[in-house]
Design a protein around this motif. Structure first.
Motif, PDB file in Angstrom:
ATOM      1  N   GLU A 197      28.957  35.433  27.494  1.00 44.73           N
ATOM      2  CA  GLU A 197      29.256  36.203  26.363  1.00 44.73           C
ATOM      3  C   GLU A 197      30.691  36.603  25.957  1.00 44.73           C
ATOM      4  OE1 GLU A 197      29.005  39.725  29.329  1.00 44.73           O
ATOM      5  OE2 GLU A 197      27.466  39.797  29.012  1.00 44.73           O
ATOM      6  N   LYS A 198      30.883  35.502  26.284  1.00 45.14           N
ATOM      7  CA  LYS A 198      32.714  34.432  25.536  1.00 45.14           C
ATOM      8  C   LYS A 198      33.440  35.819  25.746  1.00 45.14           C
ATOM      9  CE  LYS A 198      30.777  30.607  23.489  1.00 45.14           C
ATOM     10  NZ  LYS A 198      29.348  30.978  24.952  1.00 45.14           N
ATOM     11  N   TYR A 199      32.891  36.751  26.705  1.00 48.30           N
ATOM     12  CA  TYR A 199      34.670  36.551  27.167  1.00 48.30           C
ATOM     13  C   TYR A 199      35.227  37.612  28.336  1.00 48.30           C
ATOM     14  CZ  TYR A 199      34.655  39.597  22.057  1.00 48.30           C
ATOM     15  OH  TYR A 199      34.256  39.651  20.806  1.00 48.30           O
ATOM     16  N   LEU A 200      36.676  37.633  28.971  1.00 45.03           N
ATOM     17  CA  LEU A 200      36.920  38.049  29.995  1.00 45.03           C
ATOM     18  C   LEU A 200      38.152  39.128  29.935  1.00 45.03           C
ATOM     19  CD1 LEU A 200      39.870  36.778  30.701  1.00 45.03           C
ATOM     20  CD2 LEU A 200      38.271  34.420  30.805  1.00 45.03           C
ATOM     21  N   ALA A 201      38.209  39.743  30.999  1.00 45.77           N
ATOM     22  CA  ALA A 201      39.625  40.330  30.753  1.00 45.77           C
ATOM     23  C   ALA A 201      40.598  40.345  32.354  1.00 45.77           C
ATOM     24  CB  ALA A 201      39.264  42.398  31.492  1.00 45.77           C
ATOM     25  N   ALA A 202      41.784  40.013  32.483  1.00 47.17           N
ATOM     26  CA  ALA A 202      42.475  39.702  33.308  1.00 47.17           C
ATOM     27  C   ALA A 202      43.406  41.143  33.631  1.00 47.17           C
ATOM     28  CB  ALA A 202      43.910  38.697  32.515  1.00 47.17           C
ATOM     29  N   ASN A 203      42.805  41.454  34.842  1.00 47.61           N
ATOM     30  CA  ASN A 203      43.898  42.264  35.609  1.00 47.61           C
ATOM     31  C   ASN A 203      44.864  42.278  36.323  1.00 47.61           C
ATOM     32  OD1 ASN A 203      41.236  44.518  34.610  1.00 47.61           O
ATOM     33  ND2 ASN A 203      39.971  43.030  35.343  1.00 47.61           N
ATOM     34  N   ILE A 204      45.417  42.658  35.831  1.00 46.47           N
ATOM     35  CA  ILE A 204      47.215  42.729  36.841  1.00 46.47           C
ATOM     36  C   ILE A 204      47.349  43.608  37.881  1.00 46.47           C
ATOM     37  CG2 ILE A 204      49.529  42.699  36.835  1.00 46.47           C
ATOM     38  CD1 ILE A 204      48.526  40.735  34.490  1.00 46.47           C
ATOM     39  N   VAL A 205      46.902  42.750  39.206  1.00 42.67           N
ATOM     40  CA  VAL A 205      46.960  43.752  40.438  1.00 42.67           C
ATOM     41  C   VAL A 205      47.296  43.975  41.617  1.00 42.67           C
ATOM     42  CG1 VAL A 205      44.560  43.712  42.535  1.00 42.67           C
ATOM     43  CG2 VAL A 205      44.493  44.022  39.420  1.00 42.67           C
ATOM     44  N   TYR A 206      48.343  44.857  42.338  1.00 42.81           N
ATOM     45  CA  TYR A 206      49.270  44.052  43.076  1.00 42.81           C
ATOM     46  C   TYR A 206      48.224  44.915  44.436  1.00 42.81           C
ATOM     47  CZ  TYR A 206      52.212  44.665  39.147  1.00 42.81           C
ATOM     48  OH  TYR A 206      52.775  43.695  38.169  1.00 42.81           O
ATOM     49  N   ASN A 207      47.802  44.517  44.746  1.00 45.42           N
ATOM     50  CA  ASN A 207      46.710  45.580  45.923  1.00 45.42           C
ATOM     51  C   ASN A 207      45.710  43.401  46.769  1.00 45.42           C
ATOM     52  OD1 ASN A 207      44.950  45.440  47.880  1.00 45.42           O
ATOM     53  ND2 ASN A 207      44.898  48.080  46.675  1.00 45.42           N
ATOM     54  N   SER A 208      46.651  42.901  47.380  1.00 43.34           N
ATOM     55  CA  SER A 208      46.403  41.973  48.407  1.00 43.34           C
ATOM     56  C   SER A 208      44.677  41.989  48.848  1.00 43.34           C
ATOM     57  CB  SER A 208      47.116  41.520  49.060  1.00 43.34           C
ATOM     58  OG  SER A 208      47.365  42.335  50.228  1.00 43.34           O
ATOM     59  N   LEU A 209      44.668  43.051  49.600  1.00 46.67           N
ATOM     60  CA  LEU A 209      43.389  43.451  50.022  1.00 46.67           C
ATOM     61  C   LEU A 209      42.157  43.495  48.930  1.00 46.67           C
ATOM     62  CD1 LEU A 209      40.855  44.491  52.225  1.00 46.67           C
ATOM     63  CD2 LEU A 209      41.304  46.313  51.950  1.00 46.67           C
TER      64      LEU A 209
END
Lengths: 212, 212
Positions: A72-84
């Motif tokens: 598909e040639k797309y990706l989303a980078a999610n900024i996450v602060y939840n270690s679990l």
């Protein structure tokens, strides 16, 4: 064009309206949870690399993320602060209810509800070798989730220890080398000493996965 | 009183108007840079501990922070995302120009200009033993620095590696035990691989301090 639109940032070979540094993605390797898959959303921890101003990604062959990006040639980078969530998305599929969808270029792209911010990238100059795929990243859309931003993140050695333990756990699964178990045990002690409830839950899950 | 003012948070033995979790200080050990000293401002990395809802601090005897807290009974926890500042404040005095002053209870209290947020605590139930001082913390004033918040922090193993290396460097200085040098070298590799320019500068300074 840069002078007329100074807020525009040069990303790879194109100009983009998204200043990705505002969304936390900077020089070095930013540890994000990448979501992909227009039909079946998937999430996995992936480092977004910036070297010499060039954002790119390296995806190991065979993973869902690898297959989705190749197709598909797309990706989303999610900024996450939840270690679990880092541990869960490394070893398990997340629930469909954990994704939101944002409209971009006529697509409905999956991002994580838990993200403090997200950046959707187009993957260009895709090079697929025997072992991995490397692609340059052009940011095309980004957003904050103010509800998830309200509690400021703070450096925590326990959170960091969970990330390290997760990296070593994937290496242990691949190689079976016991030196990784020693490192994982070291980081478990640190997560337990310096982390909060979430870090304890994350390490408990990681130990369960590795049958320790 | 809690029902009338639900936004109030119970901290230690008193009610306080500051919800410290919004300022990043949560369960576990939050790695902050603590500023103290009404006459001569000082800064040093200190973990703010929360266990069972009780915020407290442990300060090793002989440090400037220890002396200032013993005398003045206040400290400010600064949330900082700059790894170089962690290393600099561990081994050197910061410049007077790096501090701002905020009014609290008729005092003018030093905080760090670089902080994304800061919380000023009163130190109560101070217990000073042969080795360390332990004090409960009551938050009395807090603030954000929006200019420093605009770039979202993102998990970065290089940043985390600098924190670990700094911890081990102080232990090495105290004990001379070479096992710490091995750990420091491991974290230098990680900081170099995953960090940005700031992490590289931070590790270079740390190596200089240790004469490596």
């Amino acid at each position: 064009m840069t002078e007329l639109f100074p807020e525009y940032t040069e990303c790879g070979s194109e100009f983009s309206a998204v200043d990705i540094s505002s969304f936390g993605i900077r020089d070095g390797i930013s540890e994000t949870i990448v979501s992909t898959g227009l039909e079946h959303p998937n999430a996995a921890p992936i480092g977004i690399i910036i070297k010499g101003g060039r954002p790119f990604v390296r995806l190991f062959k065979g993973s869902h993320t690898w297959a989705n990006v190749l197709k598909e040639k797309y990706l989303a980078a999610n900024i996450v602060y939840n270690s679990l969530l880092f541990v869960r998305s490394t070893f398990f599929d997340l629930e469909p209810s954990e994704f939101d969808y944002v409209p971009v270029r006529g697509l409905s792209f999956p991002i994580l509800k838990e993200a403090a911010a997200w950046v959707i990238f187009e993957c260009i100059n895709v090079k697929n070798t025997d072992q991995a795929l490397v692609a340059d990243l052009v940011p095309i859309e980004a957003g904050f989730n103010e509800a998830n931003r309200k509690d400021l993140p703070v450096p925590n050695r326990g959170f960091n220890a969970v990330l390290e333990a997760t990296v070593h756990a994937t290496r242990y699964q691949l190689s079976g080398d016991e030196k990784y178990l020693e490192l994982i045990r070291h980081y478990e002690t640190l997560a337990s000493k310096c982390g909060g409830e979430n870090e304890k839950k994350a390490m408990k899950l990681l130990y369960k996965v590795l049958e320790l």
